[in-house]
Write an enzyme that holds these catalytic residues in place. Structure first.
Site, short mmCIF file in Angstrom:
data_model
loop_
_atom_site.label_atom_id
_atom_site.label_comp_id
_atom_site.label_asym_id
_atom_site.label_seq_id
_atom_site.Cartn_x
_atom_site.Cartn_y
_atom_site.Cartn_z
N LYS A 22 27.30 28.48 30.26
CA LYS A 22 28.47 29.16 29.68
C LYS A 22 28.86 28.49 28.36
O LYS A 22 29.05 29.16 27.34
CB LYS A 22 29.65 29.09 30.65
CG LYS A 22 30.99 29.45 30.04
CD LYS A 22 32.12 29.41 31.04
CE LYS A 22 32.71 28.05 31.20
NZ LYS A 22 33.65 27.61 30.18
N ARG A 94 39.99 29.57 25.19
CA ARG A 94 40.08 28.65 24.05
C ARG A 94 38.83 28.71 23.19
O ARG A 94 38.90 28.59 21.96
CB ARG A 94 40.28 27.24 24.58
CG ARG A 94 40.20 26.19 23.51
CD ARG A 94 40.37 24.82 24.07
NE ARG A 94 40.07 23.81 23.08
CZ ARG A 94 40.90 23.44 22.13
NH1 ARG A 94 42.08 24.01 22.03
NH2 ARG A 94 40.56 22.50 21.27
N CYS A 118 46.82 25.22 27.99
CA CYS A 118 46.21 25.85 29.18
C CYS A 118 46.48 24.91 30.33
O CYS A 118 47.08 23.85 30.17
CB CYS A 118 44.71 26.08 28.97
SG CYS A 118 43.76 24.58 29.10
N ARG A 123 45.54 20.91 24.35
CA ARG A 123 44.31 21.36 23.67
C ARG A 123 44.55 21.72 22.20
O ARG A 123 44.35 22.85 21.77
CB ARG A 123 43.68 22.51 24.46
CG ARG A 123 43.52 22.09 25.93
CD ARG A 123 42.61 22.93 26.72
NE ARG A 123 41.23 22.75 26.34
CZ ARG A 123 40.25 23.45 26.91
NH1 ARG A 123 40.53 24.34 27.82
NH2 ARG A 123 39.00 23.28 26.52
N PRO A 124 45.02 20.74 21.43
CA PRO A 124 45.25 20.98 19.99
C PRO A 124 43.94 21.20 19.24
O PRO A 124 42.85 21.08 19.81
CB PRO A 124 45.91 19.68 19.55
CG PRO A 124 45.47 18.66 20.51
CD PRO A 124 45.28 19.37 21.82
N MET A 125 44.07 21.49 17.93
CA MET A 125 42.87 21.75 17.12
C MET A 125 42.81 20.87 15.89
O MET A 125 42.13 21.19 14.91
CB MET A 125 42.82 23.23 16.74
CG MET A 125 42.41 24.13 17.88
SD MET A 125 42.15 25.83 17.35
CE MET A 125 40.79 25.62 16.20
N ASP A 126 43.51 19.75 15.91
CA ASP A 126 43.59 18.91 14.70
C ASP A 126 42.22 18.41 14.23
O ASP A 126 41.97 18.30 13.02
CB ASP A 126 44.52 17.72 14.94
CG ASP A 126 44.03 16.84 16.08
OD1 ASP A 126 43.95 17.34 17.22
OD2 ASP A 126 43.68 15.66 15.83
N ILE A 330 39.48 12.55 29.52
CA ILE A 330 39.27 13.58 28.50
C ILE A 330 40.47 14.52 28.39
O ILE A 330 40.93 14.84 27.29
CB ILE A 330 37.99 14.40 28.78
CG1 ILE A 330 36.79 13.47 28.90
CG2 ILE A 330 37.78 15.48 27.72
CD1 ILE A 330 36.40 12.74 27.64
N ARG A 400 35.16 33.13 35.72
CA ARG A 400 34.99 32.80 34.29
C ARG A 400 33.74 31.97 34.09
O ARG A 400 33.11 32.02 33.04
CB ARG A 400 36.20 31.99 33.79
CG ARG A 400 37.48 32.75 33.75
CD ARG A 400 38.55 31.96 33.06
NE ARG A 400 38.06 31.48 31.74
CZ ARG A 400 38.82 30.79 30.91
NH1 ARG A 400 40.06 30.48 31.23
NH2 ARG A 400 38.36 30.39 29.75
C1 EPZ Z 1 34.56 21.92 25.71
O1 EPZ Z 1 35.93 22.20 25.43
C2 EPZ Z 1 34.23 22.72 26.96
N1 EPZ Z 1 34.43 24.14 26.70
C3 EPZ Z 1 35.14 22.27 28.11
O2 EPZ Z 1 34.73 22.98 29.28
C4 EPZ Z 1 34.90 20.78 28.34
O3 EPZ Z 1 35.78 20.33 29.36
C5 EPZ Z 1 35.17 20.01 27.05
O4 EPZ Z 1 34.35 20.53 25.99
C6 EPZ Z 1 34.89 18.53 27.18
O5 EPZ Z 1 33.56 18.33 27.53
C7 EPZ Z 1 33.49 24.81 25.99
O6 EPZ Z 1 32.50 24.26 25.55
C8 EPZ Z 1 33.74 26.27 25.76
P1 EPZ Z 1 36.96 18.99 23.31
P2 EPZ Z 1 36.57 21.71 24.02
O7 EPZ Z 1 37.29 19.54 21.97
O8 EPZ Z 1 35.59 21.86 22.94
C9 EPZ Z 1 41.17 16.93 22.65
C10 EPZ Z 1 35.01 24.30 31.18
O9 EPZ Z 1 35.52 24.04 32.27
N2 EPZ Z 1 41.11 17.56 21.31
O10 EPZ Z 1 35.78 18.08 23.45
O11 EPZ Z 1 37.89 22.36 23.89
C11 EPZ Z 1 41.37 17.98 23.74
O12 EPZ Z 1 42.75 18.28 23.88
C12 EPZ Z 1 35.69 23.86 29.91
O13 EPZ Z 1 33.90 24.89 31.02
C13 EPZ Z 1 42.08 17.24 20.38
O14 EPZ Z 1 42.98 16.45 20.63
O15 EPZ Z 1 36.78 20.17 24.34
C14 EPZ Z 1 40.81 17.30 24.95
O16 EPZ Z 1 41.79 16.44 25.50
C15 EPZ Z 1 37.04 23.21 30.17
N3 EPZ Z 1 42.03 17.83 19.14
C16 EPZ Z 1 39.65 16.48 24.39
O17 EPZ Z 1 39.91 16.34 22.98
C17 EPZ Z 1 41.04 18.73 18.82
O18 EPZ Z 1 41.03 19.23 17.67
C18 EPZ Z 1 38.28 17.12 24.59
O19 EPZ Z 1 38.30 18.32 23.89
C19 EPZ Z 1 40.07 19.04 19.78
C20 EPZ Z 1 40.11 18.44 21.02
#
Ligand code: EPZ
Length: 422
Positions: A22, A94, A118, A123-126, A330, A400
């Site tokens: 996925k 997201r 969520c 889950r910010p995007m900074d 995480i 999902r």
């Molecule tokens: C991906 O999410 C996966 N989703 C998530 O799987 C997975 O848990 C996650 O990576 C970690 O491995 C997809 O690939 C679609 P991150 P993503 O950016 O990209 C923080 C599932 O169950 N962060 O690595 O959103 C964030 O809040 C899903 O299949 C910031 O602070 O994960 C989190 O605490 C759930 N600022 C951590 O980093 C940002 O700009 C990891 O986020 C981006 C992230």
């Protein structure tokens, strides 16, 4: 809303096919935005998240054709009609934010809703924003949407991420493929889904090196072409079904499973007393004998223990011999499965990012509530070994990320059925 009823006690035996990932497919699909030639994805998983991404891309003008019952997707974005990813789609998933980088690179303009929080965290995007701004994008937050512009195109840069974000790495790498000049992305995510995306981008004509390491180098090109790519196996589905025989007993072969997709997870399972054997077809998993042993787990970025398997591991530790401590590093709120497991008799103490699980002989079935994708499947796994009947409600979370979970498990002897809700 549908629910799933599991009657515990049946040992498992049989083979489970592992679908395409996925989290790879959700990054591969937006890659079509980078080119006006068709992108064909084989081994696509049939999940509601894929349908959501399809609807989002179609709202941008992408033509998406599903063949072979959804296993093959052909995407073509020769004429984009919109650059806006609406809140009502993004709030549900997201990963919709993965259109930001490709749209910016292709069209110089993108308006993407912030996903909002969520169940598992803010889950910010900074990190996405910092990376794309380093490439020359101007990004402004207005009325809940990121308004991103790069009228003169993007230009290569040296970027160091404060955290190895999976999504930010994907957005920046995709955007950098069409930037002028070279980009060096440091502290890049190393997940197999990133490697899969880069291999597809390379087939499309991108010039990238270093995927799977913490430094990815991208040399921008003027345009990208089409490609045909096979989606990598889903390591989270794989790990989820590896837990099933560990909880229920018996032996299961996971077709398409490869040990290198889950290095830390396989080691942890073996330490707990589960045998994991690589065969020509996949991974054969069996519980050595009797109860597994408690092991401590700390979730980390790849190649560490995956956060997406923490809930499933907790379900296993509930009936392990001894006390285990699971540390979630995480996400800030990813223990919502704990209170539900406690309704089944589990002994769990949650303090901040740590959950201490004291193993009990056996759980007892109960009605429980799914709260997020991975929490919902952990409740089903717990039900496999519990005494009596477990009813997991709100299984739309499950659909999902897991194809036909009740079919795959009942084919191995589990007593599990889906009850259609109103
Ligand atoms: C991906 O999410 C996966 N989703 C998530 O799987 C997975 O848990 C996650 O990576 C970690 O491995 C997809 O690939 C679609 P991150 P993503 O950016 O990209 C923080 C599932 O169950 N962060 O690595 O959103 C964030 O809040 C899903 O299949 C910031 O602070 O994960 C989190 O605490 C759930 N600022 C951590 O980093 C940002 O700009 C990891 O986020 C981006 C992230």
């Amino acid at each position: 809303m549908d629910s799933i009823i599991v009657t515990g006690g049946a040992e498992l035996s049989g083979r489970i096919p592992i679908a395409g990932a996925k989290n790879a497919c959700l990054a591969l699909m937006p890659a079509t935005l980078l080119s006006d030639e068709p992108l064909t994805l084989m081994n696509a998983p049939r999940l509601s998240d894929i349908k959501t991404m399809t609807l989002l891309l179609q709202s941008l003008g992408v033509e998406v054709t599903a063949m072979q019952d959804g296993r093959v997707l052909t995407l073509s974005s020769h004429a984009l009609t919109s650059h806006r990813a609406d809140y009502d789609i993004v709030r549900k998933m997201r990963a919709s934010n993965l259109v930001l980088g490709p749209l910016l690179a292709r069209a110089g303009h993108a308006v993407v809703s912030l996903p909002g929080g969520c169940a598992i965290g803010a889950r910010p995007m900074d990190i996405h924003i910092a990376g794309l701004e380093a490439l020359g994008a101007e990004i402004e937050l207005r009325d809940g949407y990121l308004h991103a512009m790069a009228p003169g195109g993007l230009r290569g840069a040296v970027i160091e991420q404060r955290f190895a974000s999976v999504g930010a790495t994907e957005n920046v790498v995709m955007a950098a493929t069409l930037a002028k000049g070279t980009t060096v992305l440091k502290n890049a995510a190393r997940e197999p889904e990133i490697v899969d995306l880069v291999q597809c981008l390379r087939q499309m004509g991108a010039r990238i090196a270093g995927e799977g390491t913490d430094t990815i180098e991208i040399e921008g090109v003027d345009r990208l072409g089409g490609a045909t790519h096979r989606v990598v196996a889903d390591r989270i589905e794989l790990g989820t079904y590896m837990i099933a025989p560990a909880i229920a007993g018996g032996e299961v072969e996971l077709i398409g499973g490869r040990r290198e997709l889950l290095p830390s997870f396989c080691e942890k399972l073996e330490t707990a007393g589960v045998t994991v054997t690589q065969t020509n077809d996949g991974l054969r998993v069996a519980r050595a004998n009797g109860r597994v042993h408690a092991v401590d787990v700390k979730t980390e970025v790849y190649p560490g223990f995956p956060t997406d398997l923490q809930a499933q591991m907790m379900a296993l530790m509930c009936t392990a011999e001894g006390v285990s401590v699971l540390e979630e590093t995480i996400f800030e709120n990813r223990f919502m499965h704990a209170p539900e497991l406690m309704r089944m008799g589990a002994r769990i103490d949650v303090h901040g990012g740590h959950a201490t699980v004291t193993g009990v002989e056996r759980l007892r079935g109960a009605p429980v509530m799914a709260t997020d994708l991975r929490a919902s499947v952990s409740l089903i796994l717990a039900g496999l070994g519990a005494e009596g009947e477990t009813q997991v409600n709100r299984v739309y979370h499950l659909d999902r990320g897991y194809e036909r979970v009740e079919e795959k498990l009942s084919a191995c002897g589990a007593r599990i059925e889906r009850v259609r809700g109103e």
